[in-house]
Scaffold this motif. Sequence first.
Motif, PDB file in Angstrom:
ATOM      1  N   VAL A   1       0.923  -1.191   0.116  1.00 58.88           N
ATOM      2  CA  VAL A   1      -0.118  -0.015  -0.004  1.00 58.88           C
ATOM      3  C   VAL A   1       0.766   1.363   0.039  1.00 58.88           C
ATOM      4  O   VAL A   1       1.693   1.243   0.861  1.00 58.88           O
ATOM      5  CB  VAL A   1      -0.910  -0.141   1.204  1.00 58.88           C
ATOM      6  N   MET A   2       0.696   2.097  -0.913  1.00 60.32           N
ATOM      7  CA  MET A   2       1.554   3.242  -1.175  1.00 60.32           C
ATOM      8  C   MET A   2       0.797   4.408  -1.434  1.00 60.32           C
ATOM      9  O   MET A   2      -0.109   4.562  -1.982  1.00 60.32           O
ATOM     10  CB  MET A   2       2.607   3.208  -2.272  1.00 60.32           C
ATOM     11  N   ASP A   3       1.270   5.669  -0.837  1.00 59.54           N
ATOM     12  CA  ASP A   3       0.615   6.844  -0.721  1.00 59.54           C
ATOM     13  C   ASP A   3       1.067   8.141  -1.444  1.00 59.54           C
ATOM     14  O   ASP A   3       0.730   9.050  -1.620  1.00 59.54           O
ATOM     15  CB  ASP A   3       0.225   7.456   0.753  1.00 59.54           C
TER      16      ASP A   3
ATOM     17  N   LEU B   1       2.268  -1.482   4.788  1.00 53.79           N
ATOM     18  CA  LEU B   1       1.753   0.094   4.675  1.00 53.79           C
ATOM     19  C   LEU B   1       3.052   0.901   4.418  1.00 53.79           C
ATOM     20  O   LEU B   1       3.637   1.198   5.362  1.00 53.79           O
ATOM     21  CB  LEU B   1       1.057   0.551   5.907  1.00 53.79           C
ATOM     22  N   MET B   2       3.059   1.517   3.374  1.00 50.02           N
ATOM     23  CA  MET B   2       4.087   2.517   3.068  1.00 50.02           C
ATOM     24  C   MET B   2       3.290   4.033   2.971  1.00 50.02           C
ATOM     25  O   MET B   2       3.355   4.435   1.793  1.00 50.02           O
ATOM     26  CB  MET B   2       4.790   2.243   1.677  1.00 50.02           C
ATOM     27  N   ILE B   3       2.767   4.421   3.845  1.00 52.90           N
ATOM     28  CA  ILE B   3       1.732   5.422   4.182  1.00 52.90           C
ATOM     29  C   ILE B   3       2.284   6.259   5.315  1.00 52.90           C
ATOM     30  O   ILE B   3       2.490   5.634   6.253  1.00 52.90           O
ATOM     31  CB  ILE B   3       0.195   5.057   4.070  1.00 52.90           C
TER      32      ILE B   3
ATOM     33  N   ASN C   1      14.882   0.261  -1.657  1.00 52.63           N
ATOM     34  CA  ASN C   1      14.286   1.243  -1.150  1.00 52.63           C
ATOM     35  C   ASN C   1      12.816   1.014  -1.619  1.00 52.63           C
ATOM     36  O   ASN C   1      12.136   0.930  -2.825  1.00 52.63           O
ATOM     37  CB  ASN C   1      14.715   2.511  -1.859  1.00 52.63           C
ATOM     38  N   PRO C   2      11.830   1.257  -0.424  1.00 48.75           N
ATOM     39  CA  PRO C   2      10.262   1.009  -1.026  1.00 48.75           C
ATOM     40  C   PRO C   2       9.773   1.969  -1.976  1.00 48.75           C
ATOM     41  O   PRO C   2      10.155   3.304  -1.929  1.00 48.75           O
ATOM     42  CB  PRO C   2       9.719   1.415   0.370  1.00 48.75           C
ATOM     43  N   GLY C   3       8.800   1.615  -2.844  1.00 48.25           N
ATOM     44  CA  GLY C   3       8.190   2.430  -3.702  1.00 48.25           C
ATOM     45  C   GLY C   3       7.797   1.340  -5.114  1.00 48.25           C
ATOM     46  O   GLY C   3       6.829   1.993  -5.431  1.00 48.25           O
ATOM     47  N   PHE C   4       8.869   0.651  -5.333  1.00 49.16           N
ATOM     48  CA  PHE C   4       8.664   0.048  -6.590  1.00 49.16           C
ATOM     49  C   PHE C   4       9.182  -1.235  -6.663  1.00 49.16           C
ATOM     50  O   PHE C   4       9.824  -1.782  -5.930  1.00 49.16           O
ATOM     51  CB  PHE C   4       9.660   0.773  -7.826  1.00 49.16           C
ATOM     52  N   GLY C   5       8.514  -2.087  -7.391  1.00 51.23           N
ATOM     53  CA  GLY C   5       8.801  -3.677  -7.760  1.00 51.23           C
ATOM     54  C   GLY C   5      10.047  -3.567  -8.664  1.00 51.23           C
ATOM     55  O   GLY C   5      10.350  -2.635  -9.302  1.00 51.23           O
ATOM     56  N   GLY C   6      10.625  -4.762  -8.678  1.00 53.59           N
ATOM     57  CA  GLY C   6      11.598  -4.873  -9.868  1.00 53.59           C
ATOM     58  C   GLY C   6      12.934  -4.064  -9.652  1.00 53.59           C
ATOM     59  O   GLY C   6      13.761  -4.108 -10.650  1.00 53.59           O
ATOM     60  N   GLN C   7      13.228  -3.807  -8.397  1.00 52.02           N
ATOM     61  CA  GLN C   7      14.674  -3.147  -8.244  1.00 52.02           C
ATOM     62  C   GLN C   7      15.680  -4.337  -7.911  1.00 52.02           C
ATOM     63  O   GLN C   7      15.422  -5.577  -7.383  1.00 52.02           O
ATOM     64  CB  GLN C   7      14.622  -2.079  -6.925  1.00 52.02           C
TER      65      GLN C   7
ATOM     66  N   VAL D   1      11.800 -10.639   4.146  1.00 50.66           N
ATOM     67  CA  VAL D   1      12.805  -9.932   3.566  1.00 50.66           C
ATOM     68  C   VAL D   1      11.917  -9.563   2.416  1.00 50.66           C
ATOM     69  O   VAL D   1      11.210 -10.201   1.889  1.00 50.66           O
ATOM     70  CB  VAL D   1      14.220 -10.506   3.112  1.00 50.66           C
ATOM     71  N   ASP D   2      12.257  -8.230   1.698  1.00 52.87           N
ATOM     72  CA  ASP D   2      11.226  -7.546   0.598  1.00 52.87           C
ATOM     73  C   ASP D   2      12.022  -6.745  -0.085  1.00 52.87           C
ATOM     74  O   ASP D   2      12.461  -5.789   0.250  1.00 52.87           O
ATOM     75  CB  ASP D   2      10.042  -6.825   1.348  1.00 52.87           C
ATOM     76  N   GLY D   3      12.174  -7.332  -1.251  1.00 48.82           N
ATOM     77  CA  GLY D   3      12.727  -6.307  -2.482  1.00 48.82           C
ATOM     78  C   GLY D   3      13.957  -7.375  -3.078  1.00 48.82           C
ATOM     79  O   GLY D   3      14.681  -7.642  -2.506  1.00 48.82           O
ATOM     80  N   GLY D   4      13.769  -7.281  -4.482  1.00 46.61           N
ATOM     81  CA  GLY D   4      14.809  -7.947  -5.246  1.00 46.61           C
ATOM     82  C   GLY D   4      15.083  -9.615  -4.898  1.00 46.61           C
ATOM     83  O   GLY D   4      16.063  -9.946  -5.261  1.00 46.61           O
TER      84      GLY D   4
ATOM     85  N   LEU E   1       9.684 -14.790   2.774  1.00 52.66           N
ATOM     86  CA  LEU E   1      10.480 -14.097   1.416  1.00 52.66           C
ATOM     87  C   LEU E   1       9.265 -13.557   0.489  1.00 52.66           C
ATOM     88  O   LEU E   1       8.449 -14.162   0.086  1.00 52.66           O
ATOM     89  CB  LEU E   1      11.089 -14.935   0.331  1.00 52.66           C
ATOM     90  N   VAL E   2       9.331 -12.072   0.401  1.00 52.46           N
ATOM     91  CA  VAL E   2       8.353 -11.401  -0.193  1.00 52.46           C
ATOM     92  C   VAL E   2       9.045 -11.372  -1.865  1.00 52.46           C
ATOM     93  O   VAL E   2      10.027 -11.113  -2.069  1.00 52.46           O
ATOM     94  CB  VAL E   2       8.175  -9.728  -0.052  1.00 52.46           C
ATOM     95  N   ALA E   3       7.986 -11.902  -2.612  1.00 51.80           N
ATOM     96  CA  ALA E   3       8.846 -11.820  -4.270  1.00 51.80           C
ATOM     97  C   ALA E   3       7.769 -11.375  -5.098  1.00 51.80           C
ATOM     98  O   ALA E   3       6.617 -12.051  -5.262  1.00 51.80           O
ATOM     99  CB  ALA E   3       9.208 -13.322  -4.338  1.00 51.80           C
TER     100      ALA E   3
HETATM  101  C1  DX5 Z   1       8.577  -2.211  -2.608  1.00 54.46           C
HETATM  102  C2  DX5 Z   1       7.580  -3.489  -2.004  1.00 54.46           C
HETATM  103  C3  DX5 Z   1       7.918  -4.935  -2.616  1.00 54.46           C
HETATM  104  C4  DX5 Z   1       7.792  -5.130  -3.950  1.00 54.46           C
HETATM  105  C5  DX5 Z   1       8.976  -6.125  -4.218  1.00 54.46           C
HETATM  106  O1  DX5 Z   1       8.178  -1.062  -2.040  1.00 54.46           O
HETATM  107  O2  DX5 Z   1       7.553  -3.223  -0.822  1.00 54.46           O
HETATM  108  O3  DX5 Z   1       6.950  -5.604  -2.033  1.00 54.46           O
HETATM  109  O4  DX5 Z   1       6.795  -5.262  -4.488  1.00 54.46           O
HETATM  110  O5  DX5 Z   1       8.964  -6.341  -5.597  1.00 54.46           O
HETATM  111  P1  DX5 Z   1      10.047  -7.177  -6.244  1.00 54.46           P
HETATM  112  O6  DX5 Z   1      10.077  -8.869  -5.665  1.00 54.46           O
HETATM  113  O7  DX5 Z   1       9.633  -7.175  -7.774  1.00 54.46           O
HETATM  114  O8  DX5 Z   1      11.402  -6.557  -5.649  1.00 54.46           O
END
Ligand code: DX5
Length: 220
Positions: free
Chosen positions: A38-40, A69-71, A142-148, A176-179, A196-198
Motif C-alpha cells: 500500500v503506497m500513498d 503500509l508505505m503510508i 528502497n520502498p516504492g517500486f517492484g523490480g529493483q 525480507v522484501d525487495g529484489g 520471502l516477499v517476491a
Molecule cells: C517495494 C515493495 C515490494 C515489491 C517487491 O516497495 O515493498 O513488496 O513489490 O517487488 P520485487 O519482488 O519485484 O522486488
Amino acid sequence: MSGEVRIAPSILAADFARLGEEVKAVTEAGADWIHLDVMDGHFVPNLTFGPDMVRALRPLSGLTFDTHLMIAPADPFLEAFAEAGSDVITVHPEAGPHLHRSLQAIRALGKKAGVSLNPATPLSAIEHVLEDIDLILVMSVNPGFGGQSFIPGALQKLRALRERIDGLGLSIDLEVDGGINFETAPRAIAAGADVLVAGTATFKGGPTAYAENIRRLRGP
Ligand code: DX5
Ligand code: ZN
C-alpha cells in the motif's frame, strides 16, 4: 534458527487488470502468504491501492494477507485495513511519531503487528519494542517500486536480527522484501529470513510458471 520458509508473492507485480485471478492463481500455485503493498505517493514516490482493494480480494484466498503500509500517517487507516481482512499489518517507524502506539493499535484490532526497516533504518529503531512485534520486514530495496535490485547490506541486517530474535527466544517472523529472485532467495534464507516477499520473481512467465517459480524460491 529460522522456521520453515514461506513465500509471499507481492501482487504489485501481478496483472492489475486481472488481479482477482492472479491472487487465486498464486494461491493455487502454492504461495504461503499474499503480500499487499500500500503506497500513498507521499511516504514513497508511488501510489497503489487502499483498504477497498484488500476487501475485494479477501474472499478469493484463504492465505494470510500480509499488508505492507508505505503510508504516512498510518494510524488513521489501521482499523480500515484490519476490517478489510488483513492478517498482518506492517508499518514503518518513520511513518508516525509513536511506533509503540501504532503496534498496540494493530494488536488491539486482533492483527499481527509488523515493523518494516528501510535500508538506512538502524536496528535500534525497534530495540525497545521487540516484545510488541510479531514480524520484522527488512527492506532489501528502497520502498516504492517492484523490480529493483537487491541491496546486499540487507543480509547483515537479517543476520543480526536472526541472532537477536533467537537469543531472546521471541516468536517474530523475519521477512525480507525487495529484489528476491532465485539467486538472492538462498542468501536471504541463509541469513535467517523465514518469509520471502517476491513480486517480479513470482509473477514472471505468467500463471503457468507460478508454481515452479514459488517452488524454486523456497529452495531445495
Ligand atoms: C517495494 C515493495 C515490494 C515489491 C517487491 O516497495 O515493498 O513488496 O513489490 O517487488 P520485487 O519482488 O519485484 O522486488
Ligand atoms: Zn512490500
